[in-house]
Design a protein around this motif. Structure first.
Motif, mmCIF file in Angstrom:
data_model
loop_
_atom_site.group_PDB
_atom_site.id
_atom_site.type_symbol
_atom_site.label_atom_id
_atom_site.label_comp_id
_atom_site.label_asym_id
_atom_site.label_seq_id
_atom_site.Cartn_x
_atom_site.Cartn_y
_atom_site.Cartn_z
ATOM 1 N N ALA A 83 0.839 -1.307 -0.021
ATOM 2 C CA ALA A 83 0.078 0.000 -0.098
ATOM 3 C C ALA A 83 0.865 1.283 0.052
ATOM 4 O O ALA A 83 2.087 1.324 0.578
ATOM 5 N N GLY A 84 0.360 2.265 -0.590
ATOM 6 C CA GLY A 84 1.244 3.573 -0.547
ATOM 7 C C GLY A 84 0.956 4.304 -1.734
ATOM 8 O O GLY A 84 -0.151 4.221 -2.390
ATOM 9 N N LEU A 85 1.869 5.304 -2.110
ATOM 10 C CA LEU A 85 1.480 6.329 -3.385
ATOM 11 C C LEU A 85 2.649 5.855 -4.376
ATOM 12 O O LEU A 85 3.796 5.705 -4.301
ATOM 13 N N ARG A 86 2.467 6.386 -5.532
ATOM 14 C CA ARG A 86 3.007 6.375 -6.769
ATOM 15 C C ARG A 86 2.779 7.316 -7.633
ATOM 16 O O ARG A 86 1.461 7.676 -7.713
ATOM 17 N N HIS A 87 3.655 7.986 -8.448
ATOM 18 C CA HIS A 87 3.356 8.478 -9.826
ATOM 19 C C HIS A 87 2.823 7.726 -10.731
ATOM 20 O O HIS A 87 2.984 6.547 -11.097
ATOM 21 N N GLU A 97 -0.896 8.355 -7.142
ATOM 22 C CA GLU A 97 -1.877 7.451 -6.953
ATOM 23 C C GLU A 97 -1.763 6.742 -5.772
ATOM 24 O O GLU A 97 -0.797 6.318 -5.446
ATOM 25 N N LEU A 98 -2.979 6.494 -4.965
ATOM 26 C CA LEU A 98 -3.008 5.811 -3.701
ATOM 27 C C LEU A 98 -3.259 4.407 -4.171
ATOM 28 O O LEU A 98 -4.486 4.049 -4.849
ATOM 29 N N MET A 99 -2.860 3.496 -3.793
ATOM 30 C CA MET A 99 -2.833 2.000 -4.388
ATOM 31 C C MET A 99 -2.687 1.157 -3.104
ATOM 32 O O MET A 99 -1.903 1.498 -2.114
ATOM 33 N N GLU A 131 -3.582 16.660 -3.670
ATOM 34 C CA GLU A 131 -4.594 15.683 -4.004
ATOM 35 C C GLU A 131 -4.181 14.326 -4.443
ATOM 36 O O GLU A 131 -3.021 14.219 -4.755
ATOM 37 N N LEU A 132 -4.873 13.261 -4.040
ATOM 38 C CA LEU A 132 -4.642 11.881 -4.265
ATOM 39 C C LEU A 132 -5.549 11.506 -5.201
ATOM 40 O O LEU A 132 -6.837 11.775 -4.966
ATOM 41 N N VAL A 133 -5.396 10.478 -5.851
ATOM 42 C CA VAL A 133 -6.153 9.735 -6.887
ATOM 43 C C VAL A 133 -6.118 8.121 -6.549
ATOM 44 O O VAL A 133 -4.960 7.557 -6.291
#
Length: 175
Positions: A83-87, A97-99, A131-133
């Motif tokens: 889990a986490g964030l990435r471009h 993106e939050l995934m 912002e996160l998507v």
């Protein structure tokens, strides 16, 4: 020199997250290829051992380049997902993106929500993002529930990896 935000390791009440490492490959491949993942949610041809290896390699490279990325999710020191964030890009637009993805053996315990909530905190408080998507296939009700628990709003649809997806967003002031 890579960026260092001091977020290589995080902890929540029940989980730890750490930068992914090559030794996670076996766990990632086992989780990605688990037959219990619904074909309508994430088709088997997209969940191969080779794709798991590519994802892990890309996640490690993302950390090296950007100083953040998806964490390997740990329970009792054992990898159970990420889990986490990435471009990423959504409809050709660069996004953060939050995934997440959790081993089916650990579904239903709220782990995705727990570590994703920490990723939201890091995104807004440490990385100072606006912002996160997040996106998932139309029928992935479990991931949609995580997005809604995080306070994300459904803002549209897109095509990702050749499949129709819903898009959710969260702005800094909404969390």
């Amino acid at each position: 020199m890579p960026l260092d935000f001091g977020i290589d390791r995080v902890a929540t009440a029940r989980l730890a997250g750490r930068r992914p490492e090559p030794g996670d490959l076996g766990a990632y491949q086992r989780i990605w290829t688990d037959a219990r993942v619904d074909e309508a949610v994430w088709p088997e041809h997209l969940r191969t051992a080779d794709r798991a290896e590519t994802f892990l390699r890309d996640a490690i490279a993302h950390w090296e380049r950007w100083g953040f990325g998806p964490w390997t999710m740990l329970v009792g020191g054992e990898p159970i997902g990420y889990a986490g964030l990435r471009h990423d890009e959504v409809d050709g637009r660069p996004e953060i993106e939050l995934m997440w993805f959790v081993d089916p053996d650990h579904w239903g315990h709220g782990y995705a929500t727990e570590l994703a909530r920490e990723a939201v905190r890091v995104g807004f408080e440490v990385l100072e993002l606006d912002e996160l998507v997040a996106q998932t296939t139309m029928g992935n009700t479990a991931s949609r529930a995580v997005m809604e628990k995080l306070g994300m709003e459904h803002t549209g649809e897109t095509v990702h990896a050749g499949l129709p997806h819903v898009v959710y967003r969260l702005n800094r002031g909404m969390s």
